[in-house]
Write a protein that holds these residues in place. Structure first.
Motif, PDB file in Angstrom:
ATOM      1  N   LYS A  42      -3.450   1.154   2.147  1.00  0.00           N
ATOM      2  CA  LYS A  42      -2.376   0.306   1.640  1.00  0.00           C
ATOM      3  C   LYS A  42      -2.347   0.250   0.119  1.00  0.00           C
ATOM      4  CE  LYS A  42      -2.478  -2.537   5.765  1.00  0.00           C
ATOM      5  NZ  LYS A  42      -1.253  -2.041   6.440  1.00  0.00           N
ATOM      6  N   MET A  43      -3.368   0.788  -0.526  1.00  0.00           N
ATOM      7  CA  MET A  43      -3.405   0.688  -1.977  1.00  0.00           C
ATOM      8  C   MET A  43      -3.712   2.014  -2.651  1.00  0.00           C
ATOM      9  SD  MET A  43      -5.038  -0.208  -5.000  1.00  0.00           S
ATOM     10  CE  MET A  43      -6.583  -1.077  -4.862  1.00  0.00           C
ATOM     11  N   VAL A  63      -6.568  -4.965 -11.333  1.00  0.00           N
ATOM     12  CA  VAL A  63      -6.115  -6.307 -10.914  1.00  0.00           C
ATOM     13  C   VAL A  63      -5.621  -6.260  -9.470  1.00  0.00           C
ATOM     14  CG1 VAL A  63      -4.659  -8.276 -11.472  1.00  0.00           C
ATOM     15  CG2 VAL A  63      -5.476  -6.806 -13.301  1.00  0.00           C
ATOM     16  N   ILE A  64      -4.951  -5.160  -9.103  1.00  0.00           N
ATOM     17  CA  ILE A  64      -4.496  -5.036  -7.716  1.00  0.00           C
ATOM     18  C   ILE A  64      -5.709  -4.949  -6.787  1.00  0.00           C
ATOM     19  CG2 ILE A  64      -3.300  -3.509  -6.091  1.00  0.00           C
ATOM     20  CD1 ILE A  64      -1.204  -3.002  -8.198  1.00  0.00           C
ATOM     21  N   ALA A 114       0.571  -7.869 -10.841  1.00  0.00           N
ATOM     22  CA  ALA A 114      -0.150  -6.924  -9.974  1.00  0.00           C
ATOM     23  C   ALA A 114       0.528  -6.750  -8.617  1.00  0.00           C
ATOM     24  CB  ALA A 114      -1.615  -7.347  -9.801  1.00  0.00           C
ATOM     25  N   LEU A 123      -2.831  -7.982   5.619  1.00  0.00           N
ATOM     26  CA  LEU A 123      -4.257  -7.637   5.578  1.00  0.00           C
ATOM     27  C   LEU A 123      -5.052  -8.486   6.565  1.00  0.00           C
ATOM     28  CD1 LEU A 123      -4.693  -7.282   1.703  1.00  0.00           C
ATOM     29  CD2 LEU A 123      -4.518  -5.451   3.388  1.00  0.00           C
ATOM     30  N   PHE A 150      -3.066 -13.809 -11.108  1.00  0.00           N
ATOM     31  CA  PHE A 150      -3.591 -13.255 -12.353  1.00  0.00           C
ATOM     32  C   PHE A 150      -2.509 -13.260 -13.429  1.00  0.00           C
ATOM     33  CE2 PHE A 150      -5.886 -11.551  -8.778  1.00  0.00           C
ATOM     34  CZ  PHE A 150      -7.212 -11.588  -9.172  1.00  0.00           C
ATOM     35  N   ARG A 164     -10.050 -16.844   3.831  1.00  0.00           N
ATOM     36  CA  ARG A 164      -8.767 -16.883   3.101  1.00  0.00           C
ATOM     37  C   ARG A 164      -8.374 -18.274   2.647  1.00  0.00           C
ATOM     38  NH1 ARG A 164      -8.968 -12.507   6.666  1.00  0.00           N
ATOM     39  NH2 ARG A 164      -8.051 -10.638   5.771  1.00  0.00           N
ATOM     40  N   ASP A 213      -4.945   0.224 -10.162  1.00  0.00           N
ATOM     41  CA  ASP A 213      -4.950  -0.923 -11.059  1.00  0.00           C
ATOM     42  C   ASP A 213      -6.077  -1.883 -10.634  1.00  0.00           C
ATOM     43  OD1 ASP A 213      -2.281  -2.947 -12.331  1.00  0.00           O
ATOM     44  OD2 ASP A 213      -4.336  -3.576 -12.003  1.00  0.00           O
ATOM     45  N   PRO A 231      -1.259   5.243  -1.383  1.00  0.00           N
ATOM     46  CA  PRO A 231       0.117   5.220  -1.917  1.00  0.00           C
ATOM     47  C   PRO A 231       0.142   5.327  -3.435  1.00  0.00           C
ATOM     48  CG  PRO A 231      -0.369   3.192  -0.675  1.00  0.00           C
ATOM     49  CD  PRO A 231      -1.540   4.088  -0.519  1.00  0.00           C
ATOM     50  N   TRP A 263       5.356   0.241  -4.816  1.00  0.00           N
ATOM     51  CA  TRP A 263       6.031   0.967  -3.742  1.00  0.00           C
ATOM     52  C   TRP A 263       6.513   0.039  -2.626  1.00  0.00           C
ATOM     53  CZ3 TRP A 263       1.015   1.623  -5.343  1.00  0.00           C
ATOM     54  CH2 TRP A 263       0.017   1.079  -4.528  1.00  0.00           C
ATOM     55  N   ASP A 268      -8.466  -6.450  -7.321  1.00  0.00           N
ATOM     56  CA  ASP A 268      -8.915  -7.849  -7.218  1.00  0.00           C
ATOM     57  C   ASP A 268      -8.080  -8.616  -6.188  1.00  0.00           C
ATOM     58  OD1 ASP A 268     -10.876  -7.465  -9.092  1.00  0.00           O
ATOM     59  OD2 ASP A 268      -9.816  -8.452 -10.741  1.00  0.00           O
ATOM     60  N   VAL A 269      -6.765  -8.354  -6.183  1.00  0.00           N
ATOM     61  CA  VAL A 269      -5.887  -9.014  -5.209  1.00  0.00           C
ATOM     62  C   VAL A 269      -6.342  -8.662  -3.785  1.00  0.00           C
ATOM     63  CG1 VAL A 269      -3.537  -9.062  -4.266  1.00  0.00           C
ATOM     64  CG2 VAL A 269      -3.888  -9.159  -6.736  1.00  0.00           C
ATOM     65  N   PHE A 270      -6.636  -7.380  -3.566  1.00  0.00           N
ATOM     66  CA  PHE A 270      -7.090  -6.953  -2.239  1.00  0.00           C
ATOM     67  C   PHE A 270      -8.438  -7.595  -1.897  1.00  0.00           C
ATOM     68  CE2 PHE A 270      -4.566  -3.591  -0.127  1.00  0.00           C
ATOM     69  CZ  PHE A 270      -3.489  -3.608  -0.982  1.00  0.00           C
ATOM     70  N   HIS A 271      -9.299  -7.725  -2.896  1.00  0.00           N
ATOM     71  CA  HIS A 271     -10.615  -8.317  -2.651  1.00  0.00           C
ATOM     72  C   HIS A 271     -10.467  -9.788  -2.264  1.00  0.00           C
ATOM     73  CE1 HIS A 271     -14.966  -8.601  -3.045  1.00  0.00           C
ATOM     74  NE2 HIS A 271     -14.780  -9.748  -3.685  1.00  0.00           N
ATOM     75  N   VAL A 272      -9.662 -10.518  -3.045  1.00  0.00           N
ATOM     76  CA  VAL A 272      -9.471 -11.943  -2.748  1.00  0.00           C
ATOM     77  C   VAL A 272      -8.826 -12.116  -1.373  1.00  0.00           C
ATOM     78  CG1 VAL A 272      -8.254 -14.040  -3.476  1.00  0.00           C
ATOM     79  CG2 VAL A 272      -9.377 -12.617  -5.177  1.00  0.00           C
ATOM     80  N   SER A 273      -7.976 -11.145  -0.983  1.00  0.00           N
ATOM     81  CA  SER A 273      -7.321 -11.220   0.327  1.00  0.00           C
ATOM     82  C   SER A 273      -8.218 -10.692   1.445  1.00  0.00           C
ATOM     83  CB  SER A 273      -6.019 -10.419   0.316  1.00  0.00           C
ATOM     84  OG  SER A 273      -5.184 -10.842  -0.731  1.00  0.00           O
ATOM     85  N   ALA A 274      -9.490 -10.469   1.143  1.00  0.00           N
ATOM     86  CA  ALA A 274     -10.475 -10.036   2.143  1.00  0.00           C
ATOM     87  C   ALA A 274     -10.056  -8.750   2.853  1.00  0.00           C
ATOM     88  CB  ALA A 274     -10.745 -11.151   3.157  1.00  0.00           C
ATOM     89  N   ALA A 275      -9.513  -7.782   2.091  1.00  0.00           N
ATOM     90  CA  ALA A 275      -9.126  -6.496   2.677  1.00  0.00           C
ATOM     91  C   ALA A 275     -10.367  -5.656   2.950  1.00  0.00           C
ATOM     92  CB  ALA A 275      -8.205  -5.744   1.713  1.00  0.00           C
ATOM     93  N   ARG A 319     -13.662 -16.878   0.734  1.00  0.00           N
ATOM     94  CA  ARG A 319     -12.766 -15.748   0.542  1.00  0.00           C
ATOM     95  C   ARG A 319     -12.454 -15.094   1.889  1.00  0.00           C
ATOM     96  NH1 ARG A 319     -13.526 -10.300  -0.086  1.00  0.00           N
ATOM     97  NH2 ARG A 319     -15.785 -10.481  -0.038  1.00  0.00           N
ATOM     98  N   GLN A 320     -13.508 -14.878   2.691  1.00  0.00           N
ATOM     99  CA  GLN A 320     -13.315 -14.234   4.000  1.00  0.00           C
ATOM    100  C   GLN A 320     -12.411 -15.072   4.895  1.00  0.00           C
ATOM    101  OE1 GLN A 320     -13.978 -11.274   4.755  1.00  0.00           O
ATOM    102  NE2 GLN A 320     -15.587 -10.601   3.355  1.00  0.00           N
ATOM    103  N   GLN A 342      -8.143  -0.677   4.650  1.00  0.00           N
ATOM    104  CA  GLN A 342      -6.903  -1.248   4.112  1.00  0.00           C
ATOM    105  C   GLN A 342      -6.771  -0.924   2.633  1.00  0.00           C
ATOM    106  OE1 GLN A 342      -7.725  -5.294   5.344  1.00  0.00           O
ATOM    107  NE2 GLN A 342      -6.216  -5.177   6.991  1.00  0.00           N
ATOM    108  N   LEU A 396     -15.225 -12.771  -6.989  1.00  0.00           N
ATOM    109  CA  LEU A 396     -14.988 -11.487  -7.663  1.00  0.00           C
ATOM    110  C   LEU A 396     -16.220 -11.088  -8.457  1.00  0.00           C
ATOM    111  CD1 LEU A 396     -11.294 -11.967  -8.813  1.00  0.00           C
ATOM    112  CD2 LEU A 396     -12.126 -10.208  -7.249  1.00  0.00           C
TER     113      LEU A 396
END
Lengths: 276, 259
Positions: B170-171, B152-153, A105, A122, A101, A95, B150, B174, A109, B155-162, A92-93, B166, A73
């Motif tokens: 997806k974020m 932090v969200i 988060a 994803l 956190f 996974r 958000d 919406p 929806w 960051d979640v997408f980044h850690v999940s390699a989006a 990270r890539q 996406q 990050l």
């Protein structure tokens, strides 16, 4: 039982190659400005696969920064960081990293099932497959029956369970947790601690856990890393050799009390610097 | 679906009672004090004006509705695209925003003749005016919505390699929907205003045309009928968007019922 980083090698655990390694890692925010902050200075830390390591210390000691560096990050100013022999970007890539956190988060929806399945979605895993895995994890964290509920309808503790299930969905090798239970009341926190210990003891995942509570750190961990601010650094690492499986009753032993008072002493030294 | 209808049924009677009371009072006052029809026509006079030649009024209402809806769609799509570009490029936003805001403050009656000159006398010039008006609200709200995610969200997408797509679909998108609907609802109102004002300037059909011609002949009951029809168009259009909103973002706090 106590390693002083000043005179012993920091490779906690020892034998084979560690899963996670930080070598002389420094992080300076605003390097060119007068208010440059040394968030991390020459941090060395090696973590073996299958260990639960807690990072503890006052605000500004760089414990969160350490996790953020590992998750790619942020990029450190200098030093070498590796996860399973790869740089954080590659880990990270592929996974290999799960992150929980302090804030759950969740996507407001999406229902809980789709929130937990998000990382697999994803990744491009088919709907049937990812939902099957998400259901298994929802059950693992004790949220059975809440699959089709939206996050806003859940309590803080339940939302955090969903966040943990989500972080576990890609079967990461390392789970990073940044004060995940900091916003929860004591009873909920105890329960969440026990569930986390259960998940750790059954899956054998590696956990790096940031907390402000020395009692929580001792209860959960194999090793506790005490950090100090300005500049952020590791001052002491100690092993917790309480027997597993751990239960809330683990807190009643003399050994637990001893470790807590030891950790508290180390922590107070860190705070002392700050007050003076 | 059934739940919404139930809510709709329960929320419909208070305004209905208001309408009945207002219409009854209005009629009574007009008759009692013999208010001249060119000042305020009684509801019964307006109704008569409508049913003596409903086809003509309905045809003109249809023209205005078509202009408003088409202009709304074109303006909203262009506005959404520009808002998205602004959300992704701060430089672009900073460079263009002052002029966008300036353009937004131009009174529509001032710009309508110019646009009509460009686009000709037909329906297309009315659509252009409407699109111009319903461009800014969505552009601004789209930008704000896409930027208000958000961290932090993210960051979640980044850690999940989006990847970037996406993250958008997806974020950020919406997450922006509640803002988008604020913009769309503003556009509904502006699009009906835009169509009618454009018809005032130059037209041979549409409710704006009817209002202008009946004003010149002081046929006030028919003018009032046209005005009420234009309000009805706006209300129905608004209700449609609100219904779509309910369906699209049931998760948003603004959609929770008070019961």
């Amino acid at each position: 039982m106590i390693h002083d980083v000043r005179d012993t090698p920091p490779n906690i655990g020892g034998a084979s190659d560690p899963l996670v390694s930080f070598d002389r890692v420094s992080m300076i925010y605003g390097a060119e400005t007068e208010q440059a902050v040394h968030a991390l200075k020459d941090v060395d830390l090696h973590v073996d696969e299958g260990t639960f390591v807690s990072l503890i210390g006052p605000s500004g000691c760089g414990k969160s920064t350490l996790l953020r560096v590992l998750a790619d990050l942020i990029v450190p100013s200098s030093g070498l960081v590796q996860v399973g022999g790869h740089p954080p970007e590659a880990a990270r890539q592929s996974r290999e990293i799960g992150f929980v956190f302090q804030d759950p988060a969740l996507l407001e929806w999406r229902k809980i099932l789709q929130n937990v399945a998000l990382p697999l979605e994803l990744q491009g895993i088919s709907r049937a497959q990812r939902e099957k895995e998400a259901r298994r994890l929802i059950s693992l964290v004790g949220l059975d029956g809440f699959e089709n509920v939206r996050p806003s309808q859940l309590s803080g503790g339940m939302r955090q369970r969903a966040a943990i299930a989500r972080a576990l969905s890609t079967s990461p090798r390392v789970m990073l947790m940044d004060e995940p239970f900091g916003a929860l009341d004591q009873i909920t926190r105890d329960r969440m601690n026990m569930e986390l210990v259960g998940i750790f003891e059954t899956t054998g995942i590696t956990v790096l856990f940031v907390t402000h509570s020395i009692r929580e750190a001792v209860l959960l961990s194999d090793r506790v890393v005490v950090m100090s601010p300005r500049p952020g650094r590791i001052v002491r690492i100690f092993d917790v050799d309480l027997p597993r499986p751990r239960t809330l009753a683990s807190r009643d032993s003399d050994a637990f009390a001893e470790l807590v008072s030891l950790g508290t002493k180390e922590l107070e030294e860190g705070y002392g610097d700050q007050i003076r | 679906m059934a739940k919404w209808l139930g809510v709709a049924a329960r929320s419909i009677w208070p305004p209905l009672v208001t309408a009945v009371v207002v219409v009854a009072t209005w009629e009574a006052v007009c008759r009692l004090f013999e208010v001249p029809a060119y000042m305020i026509p009684a509801p019964s006079r307006i109704w008569m004006a409508f049913i003596t030649n409903p086809e003509s009024l309905l045809f003109n209402a249809g023209v205005t509705l078509f202009e408003a809806v088409t202009g709304f769609l074109i303006g909203s799509i262009l506005g959404a695209m520009l808002g998205t570009a602004f959300a992704y490029s701060r430089l672009l936003a900073r460079g263009m925003m002052p002029y966008i805001i300036a353009a937004n403050t131009i009174p529509v009656v001032a710009i309508a003749p110019i646009i009509i000159l460009w686009f000709g006398h037909g329906v297309q010039s009315k659509i252009a005016v409407t699109a111009f008006l319903s461009f800014f609200p969505l552009a601004l709200n789209m930008m704000k919505g896409l930027q208000s995610y958000d961290r932090v969200i993210m960051d979640v997408f980044h850690v999940s390699a989006a990847n970037e797509w996406q993250r958008f679909f997806k974020m950020r998108l919406p997450n922006a929907l509640p803002y988008v609907f604020v913009g769309l609802k503003l556009n509904v109102t502006f699009s009906v205003i835009g169509a009618i004002v454009a018809e005032f300037v130059q037209a041979d059909k549409g409710l704006g045309f009817v209002i202008m011609t009946t004003y010149r002949t002081l046929n006030m009951p028919r003018l009032w009928a046209a005005m009420l029809l234009s309000a009805l168009i706006g209300i129905m259009f608004f209700a449609l968007i609100a219904l779509i909103e309910r369906w699209a973002i049931p998760w948003h706090s603004s959609m929770r019922n008070d019961e």
